[in-house]
Design a protein around this motif. Structure first.
Motif, PDB file in Angstrom:
ATOM      1  N   ALA A  25      -0.047   4.796  11.873  1.00  0.00           N
ATOM      2  CA  ALA A  25       0.104   4.710  10.407  1.00  0.00           C
ATOM      3  C   ALA A  25       1.552   4.997  10.005  1.00  0.00           C
ATOM      4  N   ARG A  26       2.176   5.951  10.690  1.00  0.00           N
ATOM      5  CA  ARG A  26       3.561   6.311  10.325  1.00  0.00           C
ATOM      6  C   ARG A  26       4.531   5.181  10.662  1.00  0.00           C
ATOM      7  N   ALA A  27       4.302   4.496  11.778  1.00  0.00           N
ATOM      8  CA  ALA A  27       5.180   3.364  12.146  1.00  0.00           C
ATOM      9  C   ALA A  27       5.027   2.224  11.140  1.00  0.00           C
ATOM     10  N   LEU A  28       3.787   2.017  10.688  1.00  0.00           N
ATOM     11  CA  LEU A  28       3.551   0.960   9.686  1.00  0.00           C
ATOM     12  C   LEU A  28       4.201   1.344   8.355  1.00  0.00           C
ATOM     13  N   GLU A  29       3.997   2.608   7.939  1.00  0.00           N
ATOM     14  CA  GLU A  29       4.575   3.072   6.666  1.00  0.00           C
ATOM     15  C   GLU A  29       6.106   2.942   6.670  1.00  0.00           C
ATOM     16  N   ALA A  30       6.695   3.143   7.827  1.00  0.00           N
ATOM     17  CA  ALA A  30       8.169   3.096   7.932  1.00  0.00           C
ATOM     18  C   ALA A  30       8.686   1.661   7.973  1.00  0.00           C
ATOM     19  N   GLY A  31       7.747   0.697   8.100  1.00  0.00           N
ATOM     20  CA  GLY A  31       8.184  -0.703   8.145  1.00  0.00           C
ATOM     21  C   GLY A  31       8.807  -1.085   9.477  1.00  0.00           C
ATOM     22  N   ASP A  32       8.433  -0.379  10.548  1.00  0.00           N
ATOM     23  CA  ASP A  32       8.984  -0.696  11.868  1.00  0.00           C
ATOM     24  C   ASP A  32       8.524  -2.086  12.317  1.00  0.00           C
ATOM     25  N   THR A  33       9.319  -2.707  13.195  1.00  0.00           N
ATOM     26  CA  THR A  33       8.940  -4.029  13.712  1.00  0.00           C
ATOM     27  C   THR A  33       8.380  -3.928  15.124  1.00  0.00           C
ATOM     28  N   GLU A  34       8.602  -2.773  15.748  1.00  0.00           N
ATOM     29  CA  GLU A  34       7.997  -2.564  17.073  1.00  0.00           C
ATOM     30  C   GLU A  34       7.510  -1.134  17.194  1.00  0.00           C
ATOM     31  N   ALA A  41       6.372   1.641  26.899  1.00  0.00           N
ATOM     32  CA  ALA A  41       5.940   0.248  26.731  1.00  0.00           C
ATOM     33  C   ALA A  41       6.034  -0.091  25.253  1.00  0.00           C
ATOM     34  N   ARG A  42       6.607  -1.259  24.973  1.00  0.00           N
ATOM     35  CA  ARG A  42       6.821  -1.690  23.583  1.00  0.00           C
ATOM     36  C   ARG A  42       5.853  -2.800  23.209  1.00  0.00           C
ATOM     37  N   VAL A  43       5.406  -2.763  21.936  1.00  0.00           N
ATOM     38  CA  VAL A  43       4.590  -3.852  21.410  1.00  0.00           C
ATOM     39  C   VAL A  43       5.151  -4.248  20.056  1.00  0.00           C
ATOM     40  N   PRO A  44       4.977  -5.523  19.666  1.00  0.00           N
ATOM     41  CA  PRO A  44       5.430  -5.914  18.332  1.00  0.00           C
ATOM     42  C   PRO A  44       4.466  -5.399  17.271  1.00  0.00           C
ATOM     43  N   ILE A  45       4.985  -5.162  16.090  1.00  0.00           N
ATOM     44  CA  ILE A  45       4.133  -4.906  14.934  1.00  0.00           C
ATOM     45  C   ILE A  45       4.051  -6.224  14.161  1.00  0.00           C
ATOM     46  N   ASN A  46       2.826  -6.695  13.965  1.00  0.00           N
ATOM     47  CA  ASN A  46       2.637  -7.996  13.316  1.00  0.00           C
ATOM     48  C   ASN A  46       2.250  -7.835  11.845  1.00  0.00           C
ATOM     49  N   ALA A  47       2.540  -8.875  11.074  1.00  0.00           N
ATOM     50  CA  ALA A  47       2.141  -8.868   9.661  1.00  0.00           C
ATOM     51  C   ALA A  47       0.625  -8.671   9.604  1.00  0.00           C
ATOM     52  N   GLY A  48       0.183  -7.841   8.689  1.00  0.00           N
ATOM     53  CA  GLY A  48      -1.258  -7.633   8.533  1.00  0.00           C
ATOM     54  C   GLY A  48      -1.819  -6.570   9.457  1.00  0.00           C
ATOM     55  N   ASP A  49      -0.961  -5.999  10.299  1.00  0.00           N
ATOM     56  CA  ASP A  49      -1.445  -4.946  11.192  1.00  0.00           C
ATOM     57  C   ASP A  49      -1.953  -3.749  10.389  1.00  0.00           C
ATOM     58  N   THR A  50      -3.014  -3.124  10.901  1.00  0.00           N
ATOM     59  CA  THR A  50      -3.510  -1.856  10.362  1.00  0.00           C
ATOM     60  C   THR A  50      -3.331  -0.812  11.454  1.00  0.00           C
ATOM     61  N   PRO A  51      -3.486   0.477  11.135  1.00  0.00           N
ATOM     62  CA  PRO A  51      -3.381   1.474  12.213  1.00  0.00           C
ATOM     63  C   PRO A  51      -4.363   1.178  13.354  1.00  0.00           C
ATOM     64  N   GLU A  52      -5.507   0.607  13.016  1.00  0.00           N
ATOM     65  CA  GLU A  52      -6.521   0.317  14.042  1.00  0.00           C
ATOM     66  C   GLU A  52      -6.097  -0.852  14.933  1.00  0.00           C
ATOM     67  N   THR A  53      -5.584  -1.924  14.334  1.00  0.00           N
ATOM     68  CA  THR A  53      -5.197  -3.075  15.175  1.00  0.00           C
ATOM     69  C   THR A  53      -3.981  -2.712  16.032  1.00  0.00           C
ATOM     70  N   LEU A  54      -3.098  -1.905  15.454  1.00  0.00           N
ATOM     71  CA  LEU A  54      -1.909  -1.475  16.220  1.00  0.00           C
ATOM     72  C   LEU A  54      -2.311  -0.540  17.365  1.00  0.00           C
TER      73      LEU A  54
END
Ligand code: GRF
Length: 198
Positions: free
Chosen positions: A125-134, A155-168
């Motif tokens: 949730a914090r990575a999404l709130e911060a607007g991170d891309t990965e 290990a790195r993963v992309p953050i995709n549009a529409g991601d939620t904490p659960e999908t991430l």
């Protein structure tokens, strides 16, 4: 060839424990010797028992926040199992400096963020709130500072549009199951060179 003995500590479902235990076969330098939890009803304990692994549980609740007293009991089955390496795999109790010092240089943890970013909880949730891309996950050696020890893998993963904490979280967990076994194999053979997956 004598294998390194690995104890795995968990609090929940144990998917990382399964990935680690499944990886320790054939020419792997280590073998699981114990799976332990602070929750006697943890799903991961049932999975471990079904895999034929030795298990133990020390319920933290009766200790009402007295970490030192809880750890005295936690230490008993652990010392009996004589592990060379301890893997924290979704173990959610914060350990005291005394306990960590006892296992210094031979205790690992997996954390669901790209440390040093987002120590602690709610990392997705914090990575999404911060607007991170990965985003991603990290395996590190455990030191007295929470989520702070030397990094042994990421290990790195992309953050995709529409991601939620659960999908991430689900995308990161897939990488956790690849990264943690890869780091453990290298670490158990005495190599601390970080494993980097992207
Ligand atoms: C994992 O995401 C791990 O990074 C975190 O807790 C979760 C445990 O999952 N510390 P599991 O019990 O291994 O399935």
């Amino acid at each position: 060839m004598s294998h390194k003995r690995v104890a795995i500590l968990l609090s929940g479902g144990g998917s990382n424990m399964v990935a680690l235990a499944d990886s320790m076969t054939g020419d792997h330098p280590a073998r699981p010797c114990l799976v332990m939890s602070n929750d006697p009803h943890a799903g991961g304990l049932t999975k471990a028992a079904n895999m034929g692994l030795a298990t133990a549980a020390v319920d933290h609740r009766p200790f009402k926040g007295d970490r030192a007293a809880f750890e005295v009991e936690l230490m008993k089955p652990l010392l009996d199992a004589q592990p060379d390496i301890v893997c924290l795999a979704g173990f959610m109790r914060v350990l005291t400096a005394g306990f960590v010092t006892h296992w210094a240089g031979r205790m690992l943890n997996i954390h669901p963020s790209l440390l040093p970013k987002y120590r602690g909880l709610h990392t997705h949730a914090r990575a999404l709130e911060a607007g991170d891309t990965e985003h991603g996950c990290t395996v590190h050696e455990v030191t007295a500072e929470l989520d702070d020890g030397p990094i042994l893998g990421q290990a790195r993963v992309p953050i995709n549009a529409g991601d939620t904490p659960e999908t991430l979280a689900a995308r990161v967990l897939v990488q956790e199951h690849i990264l943690y076994p890869a780091v453990l194999r290298r670490y158990a053979s005495g190599d601390r060179t970080p494993v980097l997956l992207s």
